[in-house]
Write an enzyme that holds these catalytic residues in place. Structure first.
Site, PDB file in Angstrom:
ATOM      1  N   ASP A   9      63.467 -57.254  31.037  1.00  0.00           N
ATOM      2  CA  ASP A   9      64.799 -56.789  30.648  1.00  0.00           C
ATOM      3  C   ASP A   9      65.716 -58.007  30.606  1.00  0.00           C
ATOM      4  OD1 ASP A   9      67.392 -55.770  30.532  1.00  0.00           O
ATOM      5  OD2 ASP A   9      67.071 -54.304  32.137  1.00  0.00           O
TER       6      ASP A   9
ATOM      7  N   GLY B 168      69.663 -50.627  21.069  1.00  0.00           N
ATOM      8  CA  GLY B 168      68.696 -51.646  21.461  1.00  0.00           C
ATOM      9  C   GLY B 168      69.236 -52.645  22.458  1.00  0.00           C
ATOM     10  N   VAL B 169      68.875 -53.897  22.257  1.00  0.00           N
ATOM     11  CA  VAL B 169      69.280 -54.987  23.150  1.00  0.00           C
ATOM     12  C   VAL B 169      70.801 -55.083  23.221  1.00  0.00           C
ATOM     13  CG1 VAL B 169      69.264 -57.501  23.432  1.00  0.00           C
ATOM     14  CG2 VAL B 169      67.176 -56.321  22.813  1.00  0.00           C
ATOM     15  N   ASP B 170      71.444 -54.960  22.073  1.00  0.00           N
ATOM     16  CA  ASP B 170      72.907 -55.060  22.004  1.00  0.00           C
ATOM     17  C   ASP B 170      73.571 -54.025  22.911  1.00  0.00           C
ATOM     18  OD1 ASP B 170      75.420 -55.903  21.115  1.00  0.00           O
ATOM     19  OD2 ASP B 170      75.305 -54.789  19.238  1.00  0.00           O
TER      20      ASP B 170
ATOM     21  N   TYR C 104      66.387 -53.623  12.940  1.00  0.00           N
ATOM     22  CA  TYR C 104      66.574 -54.392  11.704  1.00  0.00           C
ATOM     23  C   TYR C 104      65.267 -54.593  10.936  1.00  0.00           C
ATOM     24  CZ  TYR C 104      71.502 -55.485  12.654  1.00  0.00           C
ATOM     25  OH  TYR C 104      72.861 -55.418  12.846  1.00  0.00           O
TER      26      TYR C 104
END
Length: 172
Positions: free
Chosen positions: A12, A34-36, A123
């Protein structure tokens, strides 16, 4: 160059203890999935407030904010390309994400930073291709331009990490 300066791990990215993490952001810089989304949630509302002052970010570019509630002191936000078949400069833009993030880290005197697998989630950038571009770009820039930076590629899954490890193995 010491191969320990470019590491691949599964984990993470919001738990990375170092100078900075790279956020695979959307152009608004105001959070998303997601990550954002995970980074925005972990950093707290102060991150959103600072991001509102930045005026967004173009694909391939990078901007920096404080890390707020994260273990990392800084967040480098970069906007990866949306995969549209490979005919719209996606590879060049992905390499630019990595180059511009490294440059921003160096400008701020940072030594340790973590990258996610930029553009490989929502994406749609093919992970095998993205991993080769990321590893080659990072290795080249770390070797030639940034001799003191250490990079960790933090992958969300074992499957993604395998692609990055294979890409890394081609360099050694």
């Amino acid at each position: 160059m010491d191969r320990d300066r470019l590491l691949v791990t599964v984990g993470d990215i919001t738990c990375f203890v170092g100078d900075a993490i790279v956020n695979a952001a959307n152009p608004s810089l105001l959070g998303g999935g997601g990550v954002d989304g995970a980074i925005h949630r972990a950093a707290g509302p102060e991150l959103l407030a600072e991001c509102r002052t930045l005026g967004g970010c173009l694909p391939g570019q990078a901007k920096i904010t404080r890390g707020y509630r994260l273990p990392a002191r800084w967040i480098i936000h970069t906007v990866g390309p949306i995969w549209r078949g490979g005919q719209h400069h996606e590879e060049e833009l992905l390499a630019d994400c990595h180059r511009n993030s490294l440059a921003l880290a160096a400008q701020h005197g940072l030594q340790t930073l973590a990258f996610p697998a930029i553009s490989t989630g929502a994406y749609g950038f093919p992970v095998e291709r993205a991993s080769r571009i990321a590893v080659q770009t990072l290795w080249t820039d770390l070797t030639k331009t940034y001799p003191t930076l250490q990079v960790t590629l933090v992958c969300f899954s074992e499957a993604t990490a395998e692609h990055y490890c294979r890409a890394q193995a081609t360099l050694f």
